[in-house]
Scaffold this motif. Structure first.
Motif: not given
Length: 332
Positions: A148-154, A164-167
């Protein structure tokens, strides 16, 4: 679509690719009983889910057939009546899923609702990921890990190659403040992300394939989407019986079809045939997506048909499916 995505330039190389995923939606489960309630409904160990991880899960009928697959993760600690868990599902079945789950809430303190969150898929080479992290901060690298980062959940997604892949799950407010991220991204079509999902062997159930497959025939337990120690849930006896008796003779395989005329969005649920044994279909498409004139398909079939069969889409003389290995083994 949030205005942030339209601010991302389209570049050929050098930046991580970001694809808005409008076909997916996030729902939240709130209330003191949210976790134990969903623990008793899904194939996954909900109450034992680590705080820094996500997991695949399935929701089945009493006969063990999947009504949905989802990616789920714990919400950040907060009020008892606030969100406890989030789930990522296909948009086309989300309302029916929430309605059906709500029927079983009864007196439990649980509220299920669509969450006002935006979903995107981000993929990058290691070098592109390093550049992205100068803006986002450290991103999770191992599949199913979450940050959980300031930009959202990765959430780190499985990959079939070295990318590398992220939702990436973000609120409107987080995207409003994410302008610096746009310079580190390249806008990509959703089909590019979906093709990578298929190659990774991730079985997304949609409306067209509800109540068709048991978890094992779409490999859900092979990618940690089923817990055999968590206790009861709808369809648990059927799923457990197939597992412990070793009777799974059908699996989900991956292949491509070189036919630019195919409408991939309409392929889910289409029959698969073996041209060497024309007659009854031997399987069915689970999911499909097209990119650069090639359709990628995940399809359920008999294990016996895979080594020798001449697999065709839609009819015994239909387009040929060129099978390719998944990043995990489907044979005993």
């Amino acid at each position: 679509m949030h205005a942030f995505y339209t601010s991302i330039p389209v570049r050929a190389e050098g930046c991580a690719q970001c694809a808005p995923l409008d076909d997916f939606v996030v729902f939240s489960a709130s209330g003191a009983d949210a976790l134990p309630f969903l623990h008793g409904q899904l194939t996954q160990d909900v109450t034992g889910l680590p705080a820094d991880a996500a997991r695949l899960a399935g929701y089945c009928t009493a006969k063990g057939r999947l009504l949905a697959t989802l990616v789920m993760w714990r919400a950040a600690p907060g009020a008892e009546d606030g969100p406890q868990l989030y789930g990522l599902v296909r948009r086309d079945l989300s309302q029916a899923l929430l309605k059906r789950l709500s029927m079983f809430v009864l007196r439990a303190k649980v509220k299920l609702a669509a969450a006002d969150l935006n979903v995107a898929g981000v993929q990058a080479s290691p070098a592109e990921a390093a550049a992205l992290e100068t803006v986002t901060g450290t991103l999770p690298r191992a599949a199913w890990q979450r940050a959980d980062l300031p930009s959202g959940t990765w959430i780190a997604a499985p990959s079939a190659d070295g990318r590398l892949r992220w939702w990436w799950i973000a609120s409107d407010e987080q995207l409003d403040q994410a302008a610096p991220l746009a310079a580190a991204l390249s806008l990509a079509p959703a089909s590019q992300w979906q093709v990578a999902d298929l190659a990774a062997g991730i079985p997304w159930i949609a409306t067209a394939t509800q109540d068709v497959f048991i978890p094992q025939t779409v490999n859900l337990e092979l990618i940690e989407g089923v817990s055999f120690t968590k206790g009861c849930y709808p369809g648990q006896e059927v799923v457990a019986r197939s597992h412990y008796r070793g009777t799974v003779k059908r699996r989900m395989a991956y292949g491509t079809v070189a036919d630019a005329s195919l409408q991939a969005a309409a392929l889910a649920g289409v029959d698969v045939f073996d041209a060497t044994q024309p007659g009854e279909p031997i399987g069915r498409v689970v999911d499909a997506a097209s990119d650069a004139g090639v359709a990628s398909v995940l399809f359920e079939t008999t294990l016996a048909a895979l080594p020798e069969g001449d697999l065709r889409l839609g009819a015994a003389d239909g387009p040929r499916i060129a099978t390719a290995p998944l990043p995990y083994s489907i044979t005993p």
